[in-house]
Design a protein around this motif. Structure first.
Motif, mmCIF file in Angstrom:
data_model
loop_
_atom_site.group_PDB
_atom_site.id
_atom_site.type_symbol
_atom_site.label_atom_id
_atom_site.label_comp_id
_atom_site.label_asym_id
_atom_site.label_seq_id
_atom_site.Cartn_x
_atom_site.Cartn_y
_atom_site.Cartn_z
ATOM 1 N N GLN A 48 -105.907 11.837 33.748
ATOM 2 C CA GLN A 48 -104.463 11.617 33.755
ATOM 3 C C GLN A 48 -103.877 12.301 34.987
ATOM 4 O O GLN A 48 -104.229 13.443 35.302
ATOM 5 C CB GLN A 48 -103.806 12.187 32.495
ATOM 6 C CG GLN A 48 -104.088 11.392 31.223
ATOM 7 C CD GLN A 48 -105.448 11.711 30.636
ATOM 8 O OE1 GLN A 48 -105.824 12.862 30.504
ATOM 9 N NE2 GLN A 48 -106.186 10.681 30.266
ATOM 10 N N LEU A 49 -103.003 11.577 35.667
ATOM 11 C CA LEU A 49 -102.386 12.077 36.885
ATOM 12 C C LEU A 49 -100.871 12.003 36.746
ATOM 13 O O LEU A 49 -100.335 10.957 36.379
ATOM 14 C CB LEU A 49 -102.833 11.245 38.095
ATOM 15 C CG LEU A 49 -104.334 11.192 38.359
ATOM 16 C CD1 LEU A 49 -104.658 10.155 39.412
ATOM 17 C CD2 LEU A 49 -104.862 12.553 38.765
ATOM 18 N N VAL A 50 -100.210 13.100 37.058
ATOM 19 C CA VAL A 50 -98.757 13.138 36.966
ATOM 20 C C VAL A 50 -98.188 13.603 38.301
ATOM 21 O O VAL A 50 -98.483 14.709 38.760
ATOM 22 C CB VAL A 50 -98.291 14.087 35.839
ATOM 23 C CG1 VAL A 50 -96.766 14.148 35.804
ATOM 24 C CG2 VAL A 50 -98.842 13.623 34.498
ATOM 25 N N TYR A 85 -98.181 6.855 45.068
ATOM 26 C CA TYR A 85 -99.106 6.946 43.945
ATOM 27 C C TYR A 85 -100.227 7.932 44.260
ATOM 28 O O TYR A 85 -100.812 7.898 45.347
ATOM 29 C CB TYR A 85 -99.742 5.585 43.651
ATOM 30 C CG TYR A 85 -98.773 4.517 43.221
ATOM 31 C CD1 TYR A 85 -98.151 3.695 44.147
ATOM 32 C CD2 TYR A 85 -98.495 4.316 41.871
ATOM 33 C CE1 TYR A 85 -97.260 2.708 43.759
ATOM 34 C CE2 TYR A 85 -97.608 3.324 41.463
ATOM 35 C CZ TYR A 85 -96.988 2.531 42.416
ATOM 36 O OH TYR A 85 -96.119 1.552 42.018
ATOM 37 N N CYS A 86 -100.526 8.744 43.288
ATOM 38 C CA CYS A 86 -101.674 9.639 43.375
ATOM 39 C C CYS A 86 -102.886 8.928 42.774
ATOM 40 O O CYS A 86 -102.733 8.168 41.802
ATOM 41 C CB CYS A 86 -101.365 10.918 42.604
ATOM 42 S SG CYS A 86 -102.711 12.104 42.504
ATOM 43 N N GLN A 114 -98.463 7.294 37.753
ATOM 44 C CA GLN A 114 -97.457 6.281 37.463
ATOM 45 C C GLN A 114 -96.607 5.944 38.681
ATOM 46 O O GLN A 114 -95.882 4.941 38.682
ATOM 47 C CB GLN A 114 -96.547 6.743 36.311
ATOM 48 C CG GLN A 114 -95.475 7.756 36.710
ATOM 49 C CD GLN A 114 -96.006 9.162 36.919
ATOM 50 O OE1 GLN A 114 -97.199 9.426 36.766
ATOM 51 N NE2 GLN A 114 -95.114 10.093 37.257
ATOM 52 N N GLY A 115 -96.689 6.744 39.700
ATOM 53 C CA GLY A 115 -95.928 6.523 40.916
ATOM 54 C C GLY A 115 -94.618 7.283 40.925
ATOM 55 O O GLY A 115 -94.031 7.556 39.872
ATOM 56 N N ILE A 116 -94.179 7.638 42.125
ATOM 57 C CA ILE A 116 -92.929 8.368 42.272
ATOM 58 C C ILE A 116 -92.207 7.846 43.512
ATOM 59 O O ILE A 116 -92.836 7.601 44.541
ATOM 60 C CB ILE A 116 -93.187 9.887 42.340
ATOM 61 C CG1 ILE A 116 -91.887 10.652 42.215
ATOM 62 C CG2 ILE A 116 -93.941 10.273 43.601
ATOM 63 C CD1 ILE A 116 -92.095 12.128 41.885
ATOM 64 N N CYS A 148 -99.402 16.346 42.564
ATOM 65 C CA CYS A 148 -100.125 15.496 41.619
ATOM 66 C C CYS A 148 -101.032 16.399 40.794
ATOM 67 O O CYS A 148 -101.989 16.960 41.324
ATOM 68 C CB CYS A 148 -100.931 14.439 42.342
ATOM 69 S SG CYS A 148 -102.005 13.472 41.264
ATOM 70 N N ALA A 149 -100.718 16.515 39.519
ATOM 71 C CA ALA A 149 -101.508 17.346 38.615
ATOM 72 C C ALA A 149 -102.474 16.476 37.830
ATOM 73 O O ALA A 149 -102.057 15.499 37.186
ATOM 74 C CB ALA A 149 -100.580 18.104 37.676
#
Length: 115
Positions: free
Chosen positions: A3-5, A94-95, A107-109, A22-23
């Protein structure tokens, strides 16, 4: 599954700076590389920068000298320091995380560069 945030996006004026984070969490064992991609309206997703588990970095020509990718292994976090931002840097960022047989995406930022 990884999971990437992402965090840190926003609105900035031309010439300004932002730092994206990006965590990663979940099944992070075996990640070979992490990176940042971006997609502007009407365009394909493109590579911005990557960093391998060994610390090797790679940048798109359009961001060399302005962006810096780095990582904090203890926090399982990758950063993208963006300086001297231009209007054309506006995009959803996006990460991603690459394993041997799998790729995960955040999810993109949104990053908007506007005067």
């Amino acid at each position: 599954q990884v999971q990437l945030v992402e965090s840190g996006g926003g609105l900035v004026q031309p010439g300004g700076s932002l730092r994206l984070s990006c965590a990663a969490s979940g099944s992070i064992f075996g990640i070979n590389a992490m990176g940042w991609y971006r997609q502007a309206p009407g365009k394909q997703r493109e590579l911005v920068a990557t960093i391998t588990s060994g610390g090797r970095t790679n940048y798109a020509d359009s961001v060399k000298g302005r962006f810096t990718i780095s990582r904090d292994s203890a926090k399982n976090t990758v950063y993208l320091q963006m300086n001297s931002l231009k209007l054309e840097d506006t995009a959803v960022y996006y990460c991603n995380a690459d394993k041997k047989f799998a790729r995960s995406w955040g999810q993109g930022i949104q990053v908007t560069v506007s005067s």
